[in-house]
Design an enzyme around this catalytic site. Sequence first.
Site, mmCIF file in Angstrom:
data_model
loop_
_atom_site.group_PDB
_atom_site.id
_atom_site.type_symbol
_atom_site.label_atom_id
_atom_site.label_comp_id
_atom_site.label_asym_id
_atom_site.label_seq_id
_atom_site.Cartn_x
_atom_site.Cartn_y
_atom_site.Cartn_z
ATOM 1 N N LYS A 151 0.855 -1.187 0.000
ATOM 2 C CA LYS A 151 0.000 0.000 0.000
ATOM 3 C C LYS A 151 0.883 1.226 0.000
ATOM 4 O O LYS A 151 1.994 1.203 0.513
ATOM 5 C CB LYS A 151 -0.877 0.017 1.261
ATOM 6 C CG LYS A 151 -2.125 0.855 1.105
ATOM 7 C CD LYS A 151 -3.206 0.061 0.403
ATOM 8 C CE LYS A 151 -4.515 0.793 0.343
ATOM 9 N NZ LYS A 151 -5.617 -0.140 -0.001
HETATM 10 N N1 GLU Z 1 -7.385 -0.019 -3.149
HETATM 11 C C1 GLU Z 1 -8.116 -1.213 -3.422
HETATM 12 C C2 GLU Z 1 -8.162 -2.106 -2.210
HETATM 13 O O1 GLU Z 1 -7.994 -1.669 -1.111
HETATM 14 C C3 GLU Z 1 -7.630 -1.914 -4.677
HETATM 15 C C4 GLU Z 1 -6.272 -2.513 -4.621
HETATM 16 C C5 GLU Z 1 -5.781 -3.045 -5.974
HETATM 17 O O2 GLU Z 1 -6.560 -3.226 -6.891
HETATM 18 O O3 GLU Z 1 -4.583 -3.255 -6.037
HETATM 19 O O4 GLU Z 1 -8.468 -3.268 -2.310
#
Ligand code: GLU
Length: 413
Positions: free
Chosen positions: A103
């Site tokens: 993240k």
């Molecule tokens: N931000 C989204 C999540 O928390 C998508 C993550 C992604 O597709 O890599 O799942």
Amino acid sequence: MTSPLTTALAQLASAVEILGYSPGLHEMLATPRREMHVAVPLRRDSGEIVLHRGYRVQHNISRGPGKGGLRYAASVDIDEVRALAMWMTWKCAVVDVPYGGAKGGVTIDPRQYSQAELERVTRRYTSEIMPIIGPERDIMAPDIGTDEQTMAWVMDTYSVNLGYTIPGVTTGKPLPVGGSLGRATATGRGVVHAAAAALADDGVDLAEVRAAVQGFGKVGSHAAHWLHEAGTRVVAVTDVDGGTRNDDGLDVPALLAHVATGASVSSFEGGTPVSNDEIFALDVDLLIPAAVEGVIDADTATGIKARWVVEGANGPTTPEGDRVLADRGIVVVPDILANAGGVVVSYFEWVQANQAYWWTSEEIAERLAQRMHAAYGAVAETARDQSLSLRDAALAIGVRRVAEAHQIRGLYP
Ligand code: GLU
């Protein structure tokens, strides 16, 4: 308030206890594999220089490249990014996509900045974290405060620096630069698949229930759309500025058209006002928190009347809130399962981009549905067999798959 990292670590501890892992393995699973902290200076349109902080955390890469969103919010801090990265690890494992978890975050409130400023911040952040990202290393996607355009800038900055176009470094891109059909709506659509599966376990159909959705962004607005398509009566929704409720059912298409003009759901004329606190206590069957972490604590949980809580947000329920919901017999479909539709279609986008071969929207919709129902089925079966909550079952499956990959590979050296 219980912090997201406290929640994530408590959830891991519960999974480790179920799995009977050693303290050493527990500590490995609790600790990010790699993290980068960067300064992100921005020249504002006025000429003034302001400094933001940026982070990228790769919690685990044992099953494949890091994968996870990029969040822009003034309140972002390293512990929140660590928690979100850990949840991505378990999420990718639960839906069995070949990724680890990562993240990113930048301490910026995007609503206070122009598009030109956001482009400069994004390009500077990307160039700072260049050494650790890439289609085989760590793949970014949108999260709170970022969107398709942000992903196009990240992809472009990365590609220009390497001298050729590399669409696989981000997902959630605009279609003309290697985005996938169905990605923008995928998280909300997946939430509705998860809700449908949970209700079906109790012999209930989505068309029979009343729902409330807290949050009307990339997850909540699409969840409301797909619920409406399934015949659910959506009786209340909120966003950061407030909400709207109509006990006869909101006109969801009209609400979506209203929001498409840039307005808040709170100024929608087809309902009466409802606040972000009140929405949790409404007399509904299905509640979908689809905004931020920590909103369902013990207090909020005490007031919830819904029979099912399906988590569109990451980490919306604290461990104390979870205990209250469990004691009250409320079924919680946990975030790492319920909101995994986004990363599932991100995976489809990455596969398509890497092969330069594009699927139809029907293929994407069908494969998403299949994966969500398969993941729900496996989690529900584990929950039944071992008398666990859906959350503990999902965590046990996710954590076990990650530990297994790590153990098969062996500890180096
Ligand atoms: N931000 C989204 C999540 O928390 C998508 C993550 C992604 O597709 O890599 O799942």
